[in-house]
Design a protein around this motif. Structure first.
Motif, PDB file in Angstrom:
ATOM      1  N   PRO A  66      73.974 -25.465  68.901  1.00 31.43           N
ATOM      2  CA  PRO A  66      74.018 -24.003  69.044  1.00 31.43           C
ATOM      3  C   PRO A  66      74.593 -23.541  70.381  1.00 31.43           C
ATOM      4  O   PRO A  66      75.420 -22.617  70.430  1.00 31.43           O
ATOM      5  CB  PRO A  66      72.541 -23.593  68.905  1.00 31.43           C
ATOM      6  CG  PRO A  66      71.930 -24.684  68.082  1.00 31.43           C
ATOM      7  CD  PRO A  66      72.620 -25.931  68.523  1.00 31.43           C
ATOM      8  N   GLU A  67      74.184 -24.175  71.471  1.00 30.57           N
ATOM      9  CA  GLU A  67      74.674 -23.766  72.787  1.00 30.57           C
ATOM     10  C   GLU A  67      76.173 -24.024  72.929  1.00 30.57           C
ATOM     11  O   GLU A  67      76.921 -23.172  73.425  1.00 30.57           O
ATOM     12  CB  GLU A  67      73.905 -24.519  73.879  1.00 30.57           C
ATOM     13  CG  GLU A  67      74.312 -24.121  75.292  1.00 30.57           C
ATOM     14  CD  GLU A  67      73.516 -24.873  76.351  1.00 30.57           C
ATOM     15  OE1 GLU A  67      73.817 -24.681  77.542  1.00 30.57           O
ATOM     16  OE2 GLU A  67      72.615 -25.646  75.981  1.00 30.57           O
ATOM     17  N   TRP A  74      80.795 -19.090  68.115  1.00 36.90           N
ATOM     18  CA  TRP A  74      79.900 -19.103  66.964  1.00 36.90           C
ATOM     19  C   TRP A  74      78.494 -18.675  67.381  1.00 36.90           C
ATOM     20  O   TRP A  74      78.062 -18.945  68.498  1.00 36.90           O
ATOM     21  CB  TRP A  74      79.824 -20.512  66.360  1.00 36.90           C
ATOM     22  CG  TRP A  74      81.103 -20.958  65.725  1.00 36.90           C
ATOM     23  CD1 TRP A  74      82.094 -21.688  66.289  1.00 36.90           C
ATOM     24  CD2 TRP A  74      81.532 -20.665  64.388  1.00 36.90           C
ATOM     25  NE1 TRP A  74      83.112 -21.887  65.402  1.00 36.90           N
ATOM     26  CE2 TRP A  74      82.802 -21.274  64.222  1.00 36.90           C
ATOM     27  CE3 TRP A  74      80.968 -19.956  63.319  1.00 36.90           C
ATOM     28  CZ2 TRP A  74      83.505 -21.193  63.030  1.00 36.90           C
ATOM     29  CZ3 TRP A  74      81.662 -19.879  62.134  1.00 36.90           C
ATOM     30  CH2 TRP A  74      82.921 -20.490  61.991  1.00 36.90           C
ATOM     31  N   ASP A  75      77.787 -18.067  66.451  1.00 37.91           N
ATOM     32  CA  ASP A  75      76.419 -17.617  66.717  1.00 37.91           C
ATOM     33  C   ASP A  75      75.468 -18.396  65.830  1.00 37.91           C
ATOM     34  O   ASP A  75      75.132 -17.979  64.725  1.00 37.91           O
ATOM     35  CB  ASP A  75      76.294 -16.112  66.453  1.00 37.91           C
ATOM     36  CG  ASP A  75      74.907 -15.582  66.816  1.00 37.91           C
ATOM     37  OD1 ASP A  75      74.157 -16.294  67.500  1.00 37.91           O
ATOM     38  OD2 ASP A  75      74.581 -14.451  66.398  1.00 37.91           O
ATOM     39  N   PHE A  76      75.061 -19.564  66.312  1.00 43.42           N
ATOM     40  CA  PHE A  76      74.092 -20.387  65.608  1.00 43.42           C
ATOM     41  C   PHE A  76      72.739 -20.214  66.279  1.00 43.42           C
ATOM     42  O   PHE A  76      72.611 -20.396  67.488  1.00 43.42           O
ATOM     43  CB  PHE A  76      74.478 -21.869  65.648  1.00 43.42           C
ATOM     44  CG  PHE A  76      75.709 -22.216  64.871  1.00 43.42           C
ATOM     45  CD1 PHE A  76      76.205 -21.364  63.900  1.00 43.42           C
ATOM     46  CD2 PHE A  76      76.383 -23.403  65.109  1.00 43.42           C
ATOM     47  CE1 PHE A  76      77.344 -21.679  63.176  1.00 43.42           C
ATOM     48  CE2 PHE A  76      77.513 -23.736  64.395  1.00 43.42           C
ATOM     49  CZ  PHE A  76      78.000 -22.869  63.431  1.00 43.42           C
ATOM     50  N   ARG A  77      71.744 -19.852  65.511  1.00 42.52           N
ATOM     51  CA  ARG A  77      70.410 -19.644  66.068  1.00 42.52           C
ATOM     52  C   ARG A  77      69.591 -20.930  65.941  1.00 42.52           C
ATOM     53  O   ARG A  77      69.342 -21.399  64.832  1.00 42.52           O
ATOM     54  CB  ARG A  77      69.699 -18.495  65.342  1.00 42.52           C
ATOM     55  CG  ARG A  77      70.457 -17.182  65.393  1.00 42.52           C
ATOM     56  CD  ARG A  77      70.654 -16.705  66.824  1.00 42.52           C
ATOM     57  NE  ARG A  77      71.543 -15.563  66.895  1.00 42.52           N
ATOM     58  CZ  ARG A  77      71.140 -14.287  66.851  1.00 42.52           C
ATOM     59  NH1 ARG A  77      69.851 -14.021  66.722  1.00 42.52           N
ATOM     60  NH2 ARG A  77      72.024 -13.313  66.933  1.00 42.52           N
ATOM     61  N   PRO A  78      69.188 -21.517  67.062  1.00 42.87           N
ATOM     62  CA  PRO A  78      68.408 -22.762  66.986  1.00 42.87           C
ATOM     63  C   PRO A  78      67.015 -22.509  66.425  1.00 42.87           C
ATOM     64  O   PRO A  78      66.428 -21.436  66.595  1.00 42.87           O
ATOM     65  CB  PRO A  78      68.333 -23.218  68.448  1.00 42.87           C
ATOM     66  CG  PRO A  78      68.485 -21.962  69.243  1.00 42.87           C
ATOM     67  CD  PRO A  78      69.416 -21.083  68.451  1.00 42.87           C
TER      68      PRO A  78
END
Length: 490
Positions: A66-67, A74-78
Motif C-alpha cells: 500500500p505505501e 494508487w490508493d490501497f488501504r491496508p
C-alpha cells in the motif's frame, strides 16, 4: 542358496530425495521398490520447510504494497493480516502437494509403508509394526530436524517446524540464531506485523556467506524494524504471569511436564511440544531482560539418525550424527546408501534430488556417478533476498589474488517511492585466469537472478565474457555485465 529379497531397493524417508530415487528406480529401471515414511510425504522441504516458508515470505511482502503503491498513484488501504485464513489455505496447499508425492510413487509402482523403519542388518529393515523386509539395497533419506539448545526451560520455545502451526500470531517474538532460517523468519514475522527481536552469538549473521553481502542484509533487517543483536545469546528463560518486566513464574511452572503440552504438535526432534500459554521472560548474555510472547530457536538442525540401528550394523556416523558416505553416497556397509540432509554434505533440496538421481544411475543404471557438490547456487529469502554462487571474497582471497567488482545502489522501483532500500551486485574474479569465481546478489528476487548467473559461473566463464554480454536495461542485474573497473584487488 542365494539371498531372497523382497525388494531391489528399500528407501527410508519420503522427502524429495528419497521419493525421487524410489520413483526413478522403479519407473525407469524396473526395480521393485518400497518406501517407508513415518510422518508426511514431501519431507522437510514440502511440509515444514522451503514451500510453506516461501509462501509465508510472499504473504509478508504484501505489507509494503500500500505505501509503495501510493507513491505510484494508487490508493490501497491496508488492513490487518488474516493469519487464520492464510494458515488454512497454506495447509490445504501442503495437503495437495503431499497427495502429488503419493500419486507419483503409486504410479511408479512403489509400495508405501506409512511407518517408521529401522535397520536390522545389511539387507533388512524392521517396520514399527514389527514386520521385516529384505532388500538388495537400502537407501536412507531421513533428512534432519531442528534442535533446541541445552538450556533450562528450552521447551518453552518453538522451533521452525512449529511456526506453521501457531494458533495465532504473537505480538512479539524473540528469534535465537543467525543462520538463514533465523534471518528468513525474522523478516517474515516482521513483515506480518510481529515485533521481532533477534539474538545471535556471533559477530555477524549469516556466517559463511560473503561478508559484504551479509552486512547489507543485516543493515536492511535493522532498517525494516527488526531489533537485531549480534554478540548476544540467551542465558535464562521462564514462563511469567504477565508482560511486566522481571521473572514471575506461574504456579504451574515448577511442575511443568508433557501433560500440560499439546502432544499433537510435538516437534520432529523428539522433544515435547512447546507450552505456548503465557509470555516468556528472557535474560541475555549482555544482561538485558525482556518479556516476549514467543521464543523461536533457530539454532541449527541435526541429521535424523537417532535410534535407527545404524552403528550396530556397521554404518559410520559423524560427530553430529550424520551418515558418512563416499562420493557415490555409499556407506561402509556396501548395500546401504544415504542421501540428503542425513549425510550433512550440502543441505539443500535440489542437492538431495541430485544425490538421489546419482545413486540410481550408479546402482541401477550401471554408470557409477559421483555427486557434484561444486558451484551450487543458493538463495536466502530474507528481505531483500540474497543469492550466491561460488566463492565469497574472503575465501577467494585466501586462495589466490582476486579482483572484486561490486556496486551498491538504490533500485529504481523503491527509490521512486522514497524508500532507502539498497541492493548489491558483486563478482569475485581470479586475477590470473579472469574466471568469475563467485557472484553475490542482495536484491528483490535475488533467488531468481542467481539461478541464471549460476549457469555462467558453473560454466567457468570469464569476466570478459560477462562484459561481452549486452545489458538488459533498465534492470538491476544489468550491473553484472557493466562493471568495467574493479573496486579493489585483494
Amino acid at each position: 542358496m542365494a539371498d531372497k529379497f523382497d525388494y531391489d531397493l528399500f528407501v527410508i524417508g519420503g522427502g524429495s530425495g528419497g521419493v525421487r530415487a524410489a520413483r526413478v528406480a522403479a519407473s525407469e529401471h524396473g526395480a521393485k521398490v518400497a518406501l517407508a515414511e513415518e510422518d508426511r510425504y514431501g519431507g522437510t522441504c514440502v511440509i515444514r520447510g522451503c514451500v510453506p516458508k516461501k509462501l509465508m515470505v510472499f504473504a509478508s511482502e504484501y505489507a509494503r504494497v500500500p505505501e509503495e503503491a501510493a507513491a505510484y498513484g494508487w490508493d490501497f488501504r491496508p488492513g490487518p493480516f488474516d493469519w487464520h485464513g492464510f494458515k488454512g489455505k497454506l495447509h490445504g496447499e501442503l495437503d495437495r502437494l503431499e497427495g502429488i508425492y503419493r500419486k507419483l510413487l503409486d504410479g511408479a509402482g512403489v509400495e508405501m509403508f506409512d511407518q517408521r523403519a529401522v535397520i536390522k542388518d545389511a539387507h533388512t529393515v524392521e517396520l514399527s509394526d514389527g514386520t521385516t523386509k529384505r532388500a538388495k539395497h537400502i537407501l536412507i533419506a531421513t533428512g534432519g530436524a531442528p534442535v533446541r539448545p541445552d538450556l533450562p526451560n528450552a521447551d518453552l520455545g518453538i522451533v521452525s517446524d512449529d511456526i506453521f502451526h501457531l494458533e495465532q500470531l504473537p505480538k512479539s517474538m524473540l528469534i535465537i540464531g543467525g543462520g538463514y532460517i533465523a534471518c528468513e523468519f525474522a523478516c517474515i514475522m516482521n513483515g506480518l506485523g510481529v515485533e521481532v527481536t533477534q539474538y545471535y552469538r556471533g559477530a555477524q549473521v549469516l556466517r559463511g556467506f560473503d561478508e559484504e553481502a551479509r552486512g547489507l542484509v543485516a543493515e536492511s533487517m535493522r532498517d525494516s524494524g527488526i531489533d537485531l543483536h549480534v554478540g548476544s545469546n540467551i542465558v535464562e528463560m521462564t514462563r511469567v504471569a504477565d508482560r511486566k518486566d522481571g521473572p514471575q513464574p506461574t504456579a504451574s511452572d515448577a511442575s511443568m511436564g508433557a501433560s500440560t503440552l499439546d502432544a499433537s504438535a510435538a516437534s520432529d526432534d523428539g522433544d515435547v511440544a512447546p507450552n505456548r500459554s503465557g509470555p516468556i521472560w528472557v535474560k541475555s548474555t549482555n544482561g538485558g531482560e525482556k518479556v516476549f510472547d514467543t521464543v523461536l530457536f533457530a539454532t541449527g538442525r541435526n541429521p535424523s539418525t537417532k535410534d535407527m540401528g545404524l552403528e550396530d550394523v556397521g554404518v559410520k556416523l559423524g560427530r553430529r550424527g550424520e551418515i558418512v558416505v563416499n562420493e557415490y553416497s555409499q556407506t561402509d556397509v556396501p548395500s546401504i546408501y544415504a542421501i540428503g540432509d542425513v549425510t550433512d554434505r550440502v543441505n539443500l533440496t535440489p542437492v538431495a534430488i541430485r544425490e538421489g538421481m546419482a545413486f540410481v544411475q550408479t546402482v541401477f543404471g550401471g554408470e557409477p556417478t559421483p555427486v557434484d557438490h561444486e558451484l551450487i547456487p543458493s538463495a536466502i529469502f530474507t528481505q531483500p533476498e540474497m543469492g550466491t554462487v561460488g566463492m565469497s571474497e574472503e575465501d577467494a582471497r585466501d586462495a589466490e589474488e582476486v579482483e572484486i567488482y561490486c556496486t551498491s545502489f538504490k533500485p529504481m522501483q523503491t527509490s521512486f517511492a522514497g524508500a532507502s532500500d539498497r541492493v548489491l551486485m558483486k563478482l569475485v574474479v581470479s586475477k590470473e585466469t579472469r574466471v568469475v569465481l563467485g557472484c553475490h546478489i542482495v536484491a528483490p528476487n535475488a533467488g531468481e537472478l542467481i539461478q541464471m548467473v549460476g549457469i555462467a559461473v558453473k560454466a567457468g566463464l570469464t569476466k570478459e565474457q560477462f562484459d561481452a554480454t549486452c545489458a538488459v536495461h533498465p534492470t538491476m542485474s544489468e550491473e553484472l555485465v557493466t562493471m568495467r573497473n574493479p573496486t579493489r584487488t585483494t
